[in-house]
Design an enzyme around this catalytic site. Structure first.
Site, PDB file in Angstrom:
ATOM      1  N   ASP A 204      51.260 -28.080  64.254  1.00  0.00           N
ATOM      2  CA  ASP A 204      51.666 -27.064  62.440  1.00  0.00           C
ATOM      3  C   ASP A 204      51.363 -26.287  62.924  1.00  0.00           C
ATOM      4  O   ASP A 204      51.137 -24.881  63.092  1.00  0.00           O
ATOM      5  CB  ASP A 204      52.320 -27.773  60.972  1.00  0.00           C
ATOM      6  CG  ASP A 204      53.483 -27.404  61.115  1.00  0.00           C
ATOM      7  OD1 ASP A 204      54.562 -26.733  61.589  1.00  0.00           O
ATOM      8  OD2 ASP A 204      53.997 -27.283  59.434  1.00  0.00           O
ATOM      9  N   ASP A 245      59.658 -31.079  58.665  1.00  0.00           N
ATOM     10  CA  ASP A 245      59.157 -30.529  57.377  1.00  0.00           C
ATOM     11  C   ASP A 245      59.606 -31.948  55.750  1.00  0.00           C
ATOM     12  O   ASP A 245      59.476 -32.158  55.459  1.00  0.00           O
ATOM     13  CB  ASP A 245      58.727 -29.627  57.126  1.00  0.00           C
ATOM     14  CG  ASP A 245      58.561 -28.289  58.096  1.00  0.00           C
ATOM     15  OD1 ASP A 245      57.420 -29.251  58.901  1.00  0.00           O
ATOM     16  OD2 ASP A 245      58.907 -27.181  58.235  1.00  0.00           O
TER      17      ASP A 245
END
Length: 352
Positions: A204, A245
């Site tokens: 990420d 997420d």
């Protein structure tokens, strides 16, 4: 692992809150930051409790898969970036819409199924119907009448999404994907979970901070891979949160809940993991607003989830028990135990 009545009933109130929160922006103004936090946390909460069943989730990830996952994810992300760059965006999104249309029906109907089954005869819920593809006799699809009933509203809803691409339809499908992902996927063990989260932590950070790829794909990808939250800013009409997420840390939080349930303990480590997720998400929102720039949410969520659980188990002196927990072994042990019980029962009948 037996699911108690408390665990079975826990998601009901959360589900009502999530439904109200999802539709609320249509009639009242809701701060998008608050909406992001509450929607994500309620979705994780519901998915976690739905994952607690007599048997572990159907799909279990190995440590090897966890190590490869960030690499596979990177390859897919880069492929999508190149497709959007060199092909017509409308063409790519048309193909993706068709793909997510089918997935949406499956996910939406599976999310509705537990509620629908309560009102249908037991035979409709339990009796499997087998259907073979005309020219591929080896391919068999099994389903129940209840699943057919649940698929009907799912099909109509996905048609509405494909035609309108309304943010509400996008969010409902996205939430369904998240709940099903958390419910059906298992990390197997906390070791595997730590490997996966650590890898995606780096993934990420790299794709958000060091390249334009992640943000570019998220803005170009017109499919329910992200939740959209209406804002009052005409220049930026929506705040976004990627489904990853929610799902990725969510399956770790769900593992903590099933670990508690397997020991018959009150939700000790689930509370720690869920609190860590909530704190990590809040920090993400604060930093994003402070710098007015997209943030890799896992940068803050992963340390929160793993950190809270690690501190808790160190405090309780239960590091060994937590690291030795393995759902695949638990399933095998329960299966061998039930087999042994059946053999004893059969022996007793023969002796009689």
């Amino acid at each position: 692992m037996a699911a108690s009545s408390g665990i079975r009933g826990a998601p009901i109130f959360a589900g009502l809150l999530l439904s109200a929160l999802t539709f609320a922006p249509l009639v009242v103004k809701i701060d998008p930051n608050v909406n992001v936090i509450l929607t994500a946390c309620l979705t994780v909460y519901i998915g976690c409790y739905r994952s607690v069943k007599p048997t572990p989730p159907s799909e279990t990830m190995s440590s090897e898969h966890a190590m490869r996952f960030p690499l596979v994810g990177s390859a897919m992300l880069l492929s999508l970036f190149l497709l959007f760059k060199f092909l017509s965006k409308d063409l790519v999104n048309a193909v993706l819409t068709s793909y997510f249309f089918v997935l949406g029906i499956i996910a939406f109907s599976a999310t509705l199924l537990p509620s629908i089954k309560r009102f249908l005869p037991n035979q409709w819920n339990d009796h499997l119907i087998s259907w073979r593809f005309p020219h591929f006799q080896s391919a068999v699809v099994e389903f129940t009448k209840s699943q057919i009933i649940a698929a009907i509203p799912g099909a109509f809803f996905c048609v509405w999404y494909a035609k309108r691409k309304h943010w509400l339809a996008n969010n409902i499908l996205g939430i369904a994907f998240c709940i099903q992902g958390i419910e059906m996927l298992s990390l197997g063990s906390f070791r595997t979970g730590a490997i996966l989260l650590a890898g995606l932590f780096v993934y990420d950070i790299f794709w958000v901070f060091f390249t334009p790829v992640m943000v570019s794909v998220a803005k170009s990808f017109d499919a329910p891979i992200k939740l959209l939250f209406p804002t009052s800013d005409a220049a930026r009409p929506f705040s976004m949160l990627g489904l990853g997420d929610i799902v990725i840390p969510g399956i770790f939080v769900a593992l903590a809940l099933r670990f508690d349930a397997s020991r018959g303990k009150e939700n000790r480590y689930f509370k720690s993991a869920f609190s860590g997720y909530t704190v990590g998400l809040i920090v993400t929102i604060i930093v994003m607003n402070w710098f007015q720039a997209a943030q890799p949410a896992l940068l803050y969520i992963v340390p929160g989830v793993i950190g809270f659980v690690a501190v808790h188990c160190l405090w309780n002196g239960e590091v060994k028990q937590l690291l030795e927990f393995d759902e695949s072994k638990t399933e095998a042990d329960s299966g061998s135990s039930s087999t042994s019980q059946d053999e004893v029962a059969n022996t007793d009948k023969k002796e009689e």
